[in-house]
Design a protein around this motif. Structure first.
Motif, short mmCIF file in Angstrom:
data_model
loop_
_atom_site.label_atom_id
_atom_site.label_comp_id
_atom_site.label_asym_id
_atom_site.label_seq_id
_atom_site.Cartn_x
_atom_site.Cartn_y
_atom_site.Cartn_z
N GLN A 72 0.44 -5.84 -1.02
CA GLN A 72 1.86 -6.00 -0.79
C GLN A 72 2.10 -6.49 0.63
O GLN A 72 1.27 -6.32 1.52
N VAL A 73 3.27 -7.09 0.84
CA VAL A 73 3.64 -7.64 2.14
C VAL A 73 4.88 -6.90 2.63
O VAL A 73 5.85 -6.74 1.89
N ILE A 74 4.84 -6.45 3.88
CA ILE A 74 5.98 -5.77 4.50
C ILE A 74 6.57 -6.71 5.56
O ILE A 74 5.83 -7.30 6.36
N THR A 75 7.90 -6.85 5.56
CA THR A 75 8.56 -7.76 6.49
C THR A 75 9.47 -6.99 7.45
O THR A 75 9.70 -5.80 7.29
N THR A 76 9.99 -7.72 8.41
CA THR A 76 10.94 -7.14 9.35
C THR A 76 12.28 -6.87 8.69
O THR A 76 13.14 -6.19 9.26
N GLY A 77 12.48 -7.45 7.49
CA GLY A 77 13.74 -7.28 6.79
C GLY A 77 14.72 -8.41 7.04
O GLY A 77 15.77 -8.49 6.41
N VAL A 78 14.40 -9.31 7.97
CA VAL A 78 15.27 -10.45 8.28
C VAL A 78 14.75 -11.67 7.52
O VAL A 78 13.66 -12.16 7.80
N LEU A 79 15.51 -12.15 6.53
CA LEU A 79 15.09 -13.28 5.72
C LEU A 79 16.03 -14.46 5.92
O LEU A 79 17.25 -14.30 5.97
N ASN A 80 15.44 -15.64 6.05
CA ASN A 80 16.22 -16.87 6.06
C ASN A 80 16.25 -17.37 4.62
O ASN A 80 15.22 -17.73 4.05
N VAL A 81 17.44 -17.38 4.01
CA VAL A 81 17.52 -17.67 2.58
C VAL A 81 17.66 -19.15 2.28
O VAL A 81 17.96 -19.53 1.15
N ARG A 82 17.45 -20.00 3.27
CA ARG A 82 17.45 -21.44 2.98
C ARG A 82 16.28 -21.78 2.07
O ARG A 82 15.20 -21.22 2.17
N ARG A 83 16.50 -22.75 1.18
CA ARG A 83 15.46 -23.12 0.24
C ARG A 83 14.27 -23.77 0.95
O ARG A 83 14.45 -24.60 1.84
N PHE A 84 13.08 -23.40 0.55
CA PHE A 84 11.86 -23.95 1.15
C PHE A 84 11.68 -25.41 0.77
O PHE A 84 11.81 -25.79 -0.39
N GLU A 85 11.38 -26.22 1.78
CA GLU A 85 11.03 -27.62 1.55
C GLU A 85 9.79 -27.92 2.38
O GLU A 85 9.79 -27.75 3.60
N GLN A 86 8.75 -28.36 1.72
CA GLN A 86 7.49 -28.61 2.40
C GLN A 86 7.59 -29.84 3.29
O GLN A 86 8.12 -30.88 2.89
N ARG A 87 7.06 -29.73 4.49
CA ARG A 87 7.07 -30.84 5.44
C ARG A 87 5.76 -31.62 5.34
O ARG A 87 4.74 -31.09 4.89
#
Length: 426
Positions: A72-87
């Motif tokens: 499992q992965v634990i985060t800081t709780g701050v998420l950027n909900v913009r859609r992912f687009e690969q560069r």
């Protein structure tokens, strides 16, 4: 996370849940994003591709990951909900690096990449891929026939080169536990080249299930890259109504060629479905409901309902008909609902508990009437019967929803953040 943490093989993160500090799950890992660097320097892991509510894929920077442990992965709780687009400078680790053919610097042997491992740099939040798990031997060889070894990233070369025919066995194994809809979503976000390679590696039944969940353009693209004989096999494995929908989008010549390669019985079902208007009960129905003779017992019915390949909607009721039991059947007598099967003794004949109160649908019933019928009587499926009283098939609520939702619903995120459009960022 403290420096010196153990290395993590990325295949173990596929589908891993992602939690905020409060222990609430916010999504699942679908891939990792890395940036290749010049020379033999290990790639930097930029972040994770996380699928959140509504199948929306967002970018989670590694700087916001506080722990990776116990799957499992634990985060800081701050998420950027913009859609992912690969560069252009980024690589998807699961989607693009696994199954590649690379060469060992020492000796020049060609090897297949089975996995890669990453580690967190001491006293920093940066992560890098520093190990590669490879197998010697030709592509597609059984694992026991090829030596496997783990080497430093600098010990291999060839990751930056374009590969004409990259395998997909490891990637397919990584996604093995995914539901068809989730695997379809993963395929949709791969490049066309990688999508075709993964489709080629899937078994016919698995590919059929995934095709049914893909947008129409992806279906046509994948089917067009399969050899004709295999395309026909996959169409046979699909639900007849989904196969009919897909074939109806192909040029007439291609459609006829594939129908002739299919088994006659399967092709006949598909041709029959294509003869009805699309937005009618006949065009929506499946030709493979559960059909029983009047002298079948409740035990017989429950045995049929238990079949794993049945959707929940089709398993919710059985249809009692006089022989033949294949659609189109003999005279349709009525429906027995699953709950009634649970209430009666196993030796009870289905003819004794059949529901004859609800009128079946005719094949030319328009979609709005079909929808109203299911809603009015709280049904998840309804029988479709011709003028002669023979059962032709059944319309299920999932087929109706497919036609009520916008045409591009499989490509659209649904959820609170669905309206936000932008490239990913830190």
């Amino acid at each position: 996370m403290a420096g010196g943490a153990a290395r993590i093989f990325v295949s173990h993160l596929a589908g891993a849940p992602v939690f905020d500090p409060n222990g609430d799950q916010v999504g699942r890992v679908r891939d990792l994003v890395a940036m290749l660097r010049v020379g033999r320097r290990p790639p930097r892991v930029l972040g994770l591709v996380v699928e959140v509510i509504g199948r929306r894929r967002i970018f989670l920077p590694m700087t916001r990951v506080t722990g990776i442990e116990s799957g499992q992965v634990i985060t800081t709780g701050v998420l950027n909900v913009r859609r992912f687009e690969q560069r252009p400078t980024e690589r998807l680790v699961l989607g693009e690096l696994l199954d590649r053919r690379v060469r060992l610097v020492d000796g020049g042997d060609e090897v297949t990449v089975l996995d890669v491992a990453m580690r967190q740099l001491p006293a920093r939040r940066d992560w890098e891929i520093d190990r590669v798990f490879v197998r010697r031997g030709p592509r597609g060889a059984l694992r026991r026939k090829g030596e496997t070894l783990t080497v430093e990233w600098s010990a291999v070369t060839g990751f930056s080169l374009e590969e004409d025919a990259q395998g997909a066995e490891t990637l397919v194994a990584t996604f093995e536990q995914m539901r068809p809809a989730d695997l379809a979503n993963a395929l949709h976000h791969l490049t066309p080249k990688r999508r075709a390679e993964v489709a080629a590696a899937l078994h016919d039944d698995r590919l059929a299930d995934v095709l049914e969940e893909l947008p129409e353009d992806d279906q046509i693209e994948i089917l067009g890259k399969l050899k004709a004989e295999r395309a026909a096999d996959v169409l046979e494995a699909m639900d007849p109504d989904d196969a009919a929908d897909l074939l109806s989008e192909l040029p007439e010549e291609e459609k006829e060629r594939l129908l002739k390669l299919m088994r006659p019985d399967d092709a006949a079902d598909v041709r029959r479905l294509m003869s009805y208007e699309e937005r009618t009960a006949g065009g929506l129905m499946t030709t493979e409901p559960i059909v029983l003779r009047p002298d079948a017992t409740v035990a017989d019915a429950l045995a049929r309902v238990r079949r794993q390949d049945l959707s929940p909607a089709l398993a919710a009721q059985v249809y009692v008909c006089r022989p033949p039991e294949e659609t189109p059947t003999g005279k349709f007598l009525g429906t027995v609902h699953f709950q009634r099967l649970l209430r009666d003794p196993p030796f009870t004949l289905v003819s004794a508990i059949v529901d004859t109160d609800l009128e079946p649908l005719s094949p030319d019933t328009p979609l709005p009437v079909v929808t109203s019928h299911l809603a009015a009587y709280n049904l998840v499926a309804a029988p479709v019967v011709d003028d002669g009283g023979s059962l032709l098939g059944a319309v299920t609520v999932d087929d109706v929803l497919d036609h009520l939702l916008p045409e591009d619903w499989r490509e659209t995120e649904y959820g609170p953040e669905a309206g936000q459009e932008a490239a990913h960022g830190a």
